[in-house]
Motif scaffolding. Structure first.
Motif, PDB file in Angstrom:
ATOM      1  N   LEU A 358      41.695  27.757  32.673  1.00 46.06           N
ATOM      2  CA  LEU A 358      42.025  26.542  33.415  1.00 46.06           C
ATOM      3  C   LEU A 358      42.929  26.826  34.612  1.00 46.06           C
ATOM      4  N   TYR A 359      43.929  27.668  34.401  1.00 50.34           N
ATOM      5  CA  TYR A 359      44.937  27.871  35.443  1.00 50.34           C
ATOM      6  C   TYR A 359      44.717  29.115  36.294  1.00 50.34           C
ATOM      7  N   CYS A 360      43.821  30.007  35.887  1.00 46.19           N
ATOM      8  CA  CYS A 360      43.639  31.266  36.612  1.00 46.19           C
ATOM      9  C   CYS A 360      42.208  31.468  37.104  1.00 46.19           C
ATOM     10  N   LYS A 361      41.369  30.450  36.996  1.00 44.19           N
ATOM     11  CA  LYS A 361      39.956  30.622  37.324  1.00 44.19           C
ATOM     12  C   LYS A 361      39.705  30.876  38.802  1.00 44.19           C
ATOM     13  N   HIS A 362      40.699  30.627  39.650  1.00 47.27           N
ATOM     14  CA  HIS A 362      40.534  30.866  41.084  1.00 47.27           C
ATOM     15  C   HIS A 362      40.953  32.269  41.498  1.00 47.27           C
ATOM     16  N   ASP A 363      41.574  33.022  40.589  1.00 47.30           N
ATOM     17  CA  ASP A 363      42.097  34.352  40.917  1.00 47.30           C
ATOM     18  C   ASP A 363      41.184  35.415  40.313  1.00 47.30           C
ATOM     19  N   ILE A 364      40.473  36.156  41.174  1.00 52.78           N
ATOM     20  CA  ILE A 364      39.511  37.136  40.692  1.00 52.78           C
ATOM     21  C   ILE A 364      40.180  38.280  39.946  1.00 52.78           C
ATOM     22  N   THR A 365      41.392  38.636  40.341  1.00 50.73           N
ATOM     23  CA  THR A 365      42.085  39.742  39.674  1.00 50.73           C
ATOM     24  C   THR A 365      42.395  39.400  38.223  1.00 50.73           C
ATOM     25  N   VAL A 366      42.922  38.216  38.003  1.00 51.47           N
ATOM     26  CA  VAL A 366      43.240  37.791  36.636  1.00 51.47           C
ATOM     27  C   VAL A 366      41.960  37.599  35.828  1.00 51.47           C
ATOM     28  N   MET A 367      40.925  37.046  36.456  1.00 51.92           N
ATOM     29  CA  MET A 367      39.658  36.849  35.752  1.00 51.92           C
ATOM     30  C   MET A 367      39.048  38.195  35.349  1.00 51.92           C
ATOM     31  N   ARG A 368      39.140  39.173  36.230  1.00 46.25           N
ATOM     32  CA  ARG A 368      38.645  40.511  35.882  1.00 46.25           C
ATOM     33  C   ARG A 368      39.432  41.107  34.717  1.00 46.25           C
ATOM     34  N   LYS A 369      40.737  40.865  34.727  1.00 42.67           N
ATOM     35  CA  LYS A 369      41.577  41.376  33.642  1.00 42.67           C
ATOM     36  C   LYS A 369      41.200  40.721  32.313  1.00 42.67           C
ATOM     37  N   LEU A 370      40.938  39.425  32.336  1.00 46.62           N
ATOM     38  CA  LEU A 370      40.515  38.731  31.128  1.00 46.62           C
ATOM     39  C   LEU A 370      39.171  39.255  30.633  1.00 46.62           C
ATOM     40  N   MET A 371      38.263  39.499  31.571  1.00 49.97           N
ATOM     41  CA  MET A 371      36.962  40.051  31.192  1.00 49.97           C
ATOM     42  C   MET A 371      37.123  41.435  30.578  1.00 49.97           C
ATOM     43  N   HIS A 372      38.027  42.223  31.161  1.00 51.40           N
ATOM     44  CA  HIS A 372      38.299  43.559  30.619  1.00 51.40           C
ATOM     45  C   HIS A 372      38.858  43.453  29.200  1.00 51.40           C
ATOM     46  N   MET A 373      39.739  42.478  28.956  1.00 53.81           N
ATOM     47  CA  MET A 373      40.303  42.286  27.624  1.00 53.81           C
ATOM     48  C   MET A 373      39.196  41.946  26.618  1.00 53.81           C
ATOM     49  N   LEU A 374      38.321  41.014  26.986  1.00 54.03           N
ATOM     50  CA  LEU A 374      37.267  40.594  26.066  1.00 54.03           C
ATOM     51  C   LEU A 374      36.309  41.745  25.760  1.00 54.03           C
ATOM     52  N   LYS A 375      35.966  42.516  26.777  1.00 48.18           N
ATOM     53  CA  LYS A 375      35.060  43.646  26.530  1.00 48.18           C
ATOM     54  C   LYS A 375      35.728  44.720  25.680  1.00 48.18           C
ATOM     55  N   THR A 376      37.024  44.875  25.835  1.00 43.91           N
ATOM     56  CA  THR A 376      37.759  45.812  24.980  1.00 43.91           C
ATOM     57  C   THR A 376      37.720  45.353  23.526  1.00 43.91           C
ATOM     58  N   LEU A 377      37.873  44.045  23.320  1.00 44.03           N
ATOM     59  CA  LEU A 377      37.852  43.507  21.955  1.00 44.03           C
ATOM     60  C   LEU A 377      36.483  43.687  21.293  1.00 44.03           C
ATOM     61  N   THR A 378      35.414  43.627  22.090  1.00 45.72           N
ATOM     62  CA  THR A 378      34.077  43.790  21.506  1.00 45.72           C
ATOM     63  C   THR A 378      33.882  45.163  20.882  1.00 45.72           C
ATOM     64  N   THR A 379      34.639  46.141  21.334  1.00 41.94           N
ATOM     65  CA  THR A 379      34.496  47.499  20.792  1.00 41.94           C
ATOM     66  C   THR A 379      35.336  47.709  19.541  1.00 41.94           C
ATOM     67  N   HIS A 380      36.092  46.693  19.125  1.00 41.27           N
ATOM     68  CA  HIS A 380      36.953  46.829  17.948  1.00 41.27           C
ATOM     69  C   HIS A 380      36.705  45.723  16.928  1.00 41.27           C
TER      70      HIS A 380
END
Length: 422
Positions: A358-380
Motif C-alpha cells: 500500500l505504501y511502497c508500491k510507487h517505489d521500484i527499489t522497495v518493490m524489487r526488495k520485496l520481490m527478492h524477499m518472497l523469492k528467497t522464501l520460496t527456496t525455504h
C-alpha cells in the motif's frame, strides 16, 4: 510460581522499577553509615588515613549540599533526555518501539544510581550534628558520598553514549529482530522435542470468556496441573495479541466442566488492557514493518531504512516458516494436554505484504526488495501450503507494481535479482 514470574515480567518493564530498587539500596546504605559513624568509624579512618577524612563540619555540609544540588540537576537533565528520546522515537519510527526503550535496564540503572546517591547524601547531611567535636563529623560517610558522585559522573558519560546509540534506527531494528528471533527459536526448540498428537475436538465443549482486553499468554504450569488433576485436555481458541470481547469462545474441553473448574481454567488465561509488546513475537513483525512504512512517508523519506527492515523481516520469516501452527503444553512424559492457537505464517505474511504494498508500491527499489524477499522464501518452504501462499503474494506484488509504476524499464527490473548498492 507462574503468577509471580508473570507479575515480575510486567513490573520490570516499568521505567521506575530499577530506580526504585536502587534508591532503596541508597536509603539503607545511608542508615548503615549513620550507624557505623556512631561506632566511631571516622575516628578509626582518621588514624589510618587522615588525608581522606573531612573533619570540619561546615566543610562537610557545604560539600554535601553542593553534591546534592548538582546531582538533582544531572538527574533532571538525564530524565529530559529520555523524554526527548521517546518523543523522537515515536515520531520517526513507531510508538510501539517505546516499551523497548523504556524497559532498557541500562537507562533505569543509571537513573536509579542518581536517585540513590541523592538520598544517601541527604540523609548523611541531616545526620551531621552541630558540635565542636571533630569526630562527630561523619568524615567517612562524606568520603563515600563523594565517591558515589564520581561514579554517577562516570555513569552519566556512559548514559550519553548509550542513549545516542539507542536512538539509531539500526540499533532499534537489531534489538527488535534479536528479541523476536529468540522468541521464535525457543518455540521451535520446544516443538522439536514434542509430538503433535492431539485428540479430535470436533464435538468438544466450548466455553465463553467474560474478560475484555488483549490476550497475551497462559500460565502454563497452572493450566497443566489443572488438566492432569482433572484428566481433561483443553484447546485455547485465542492467539496472543488478540483483543477479546465478552462472549468470545475462549477454550474447549473434551468433557463438560463445572463452574468452579471453568473459573480456574479461565484464571490461567492472561489479559491486559494494553498490548504487551515484549510478550508476543508477532509484534516484532509489526514493529519492523511499521518502521519501514514510516520511513517511506513524505515526512521521513528514508527508503534506505525501508530496505533494511525488509532484510530483517526476511530473516524472521525464514524462522517463522519452521514453526508449527499450534503450540502445546506438555508434561514430563511428552504428552500434550493443551493446544494453543497461533497466528499462521500465511496471516503474518499477508499483513506485512499488504502494508508494504500500500505504501511502497510507487517505489521500484522497495518493490524489487520485496520481490527478492518472497523469492528467497520460496527456496525455504516447509510444505506446499507455504509455497502457494508466497506465490499468491508474488502475483499481488507484481499486479500492484504494474498498476503504479509507469516506467517500463523499471517494471522490467522487478523480477531481476536485487543487488544492494548501499
Amino acid at each position: 510460581m507462574d503468577r509471580l514470574i508473570n507479575f515480575f515480567h510486567q513490573i520490570r518493564t516499568r521505567i521506575a522499577f530499577y530506580p526504585t530498587i536502587i534508591s532503596l539500596a541508597g536509603f539503607l546504605l545511608a542508615f548503615l553509615m549513620i550507624y557505623l559513624e556512631q561506632k566511631n568509624i571516622s575516628a578509626y579512618l582518621n588514624e589510618v588515613a587522615p588525608a581522606l577524612v573531612i573533619d570540619n563540619t561546615d566543610t562537610a555540609k557545604t560539600i554535601l549540599s553542593t553534591l546534592i544540588g548538582g546531582l538533582i540537576s544531572l538527574t533532571v537533565f538525564s530524565f529530559s533526555m529520555v523524554m526527548v528520546l521517546l518523543n523522537q522515537a515515536s515520531s520517526n519510527f513507531s510508538p510501539r518501539v517505546l516499551p523497548g526503550i523504556i524497559s532498557d535496564q541500562k537507562h533505569q540503572i543509571v537513573l536509579g544510581l542518581y536517585i540513590a546517591t541523592i538520598l544517601y547524601n541527604i540523609f548523611i547531611l541531616i545526620s551531621i550534628e552541630p558540635t565542636e567535636n571533630t569526630y562527630q563529623t561523619p568524615g567517612f560517610s562524606v568520603l563515600l558520598g563523594i565517591i558515589l558522585v564520581v561514579v554517577c559522573l562516570a555513569a552519566f558519560i556512559y548514559f550519553i553514549h548509550h542513549i545516542s546509540q539507542a536512538i539509531q534506527v539500526g540499533n532499534i531494528l537489531t534489538a527488535i529482530h534479536s528479541r523476536t528471533k529468540s522468541e521464535i527459536t525457543s518455540i521451535i526448540e520446544e516443538q522439536e522435542v514434542n509430538t503433535f498428537e492431539f485428540p479430535n475436538h470436533e464435538h468438544w465443549e466450548a466455553y465463553e470468556i467474560t474478560e475484555t482486553g488483549y490476550f497475551y499468554g497462559v500460565l502454563n504450569d497452572d493450566l497443566l496441573e489443572l488438566c492432569k488433576e482433572n484428566s481433561i485436555k483443553v484447546i485455547i481458541q485465542l492467539h496472543k495479541g488478540q483483543f477479546i470481547l465478552d462472549g468470545t469462545i475462549g477454550f474447549k474441553s473434551e468433557k463438560p466442566l463445572n463452574d468452579e473448574l471453568k473459573k480456574k481454567i479461565t484464571s490461567t488465561l492472561l489479559f491486559s488492557n494494553e498490548e504487551l509488546i515484549g510478550e508476543n513475537y508477532i509484534y516484532g513483525f509489526r514493529q519492523i514493518s511499521e518502521i519501514g512504512v514510516k520511513a517511506m512517508s513524505p515526512g521521513i523519506n528514508d527508503p534506505g531504512t525501508a530496505l533494511n527492515t525488509i532484510d530483517y523481516l526476511t530473516s524472521l520469516f525464514l524462522n517463522l516458516m519452521r514453526k508449527a501452527d499450534f503450540e502445546y503444553i506438555t508434561d514430563e512424559e511428552k504428552e500434550n494436554w493443551t493446544r494453543i492457537k497461533c497466528v499462521k505464517f500465511s496471516e503474518v505474511l499477508f499483513n506485512v505484504m499488504a502494508t508494504y504494498r500500500l505504501y511502497c508500491k510507487h517505489d521500484i527499489t522497495v518493490m524489487r526488495k520485496l520481490m527478492h524477499m518472497l523469492k528467497t522464501l520460496t527456496t525455504h518452504v516447509v510444505n506446499s501450503e507455504q509455497l502457494e501462499v508466497i506465490e499468491k503474494e508474488i502475483d499481488e506484488l507484481r499486479a500492484d507494481a504494474n498498476s503504479n509504476i509507469e516506467n517500463k524499464r523499471d517494471l522490467g527490473k522487478l523480477d531481476a535479482d536485487f543487488i544492494s548498492w548501499s
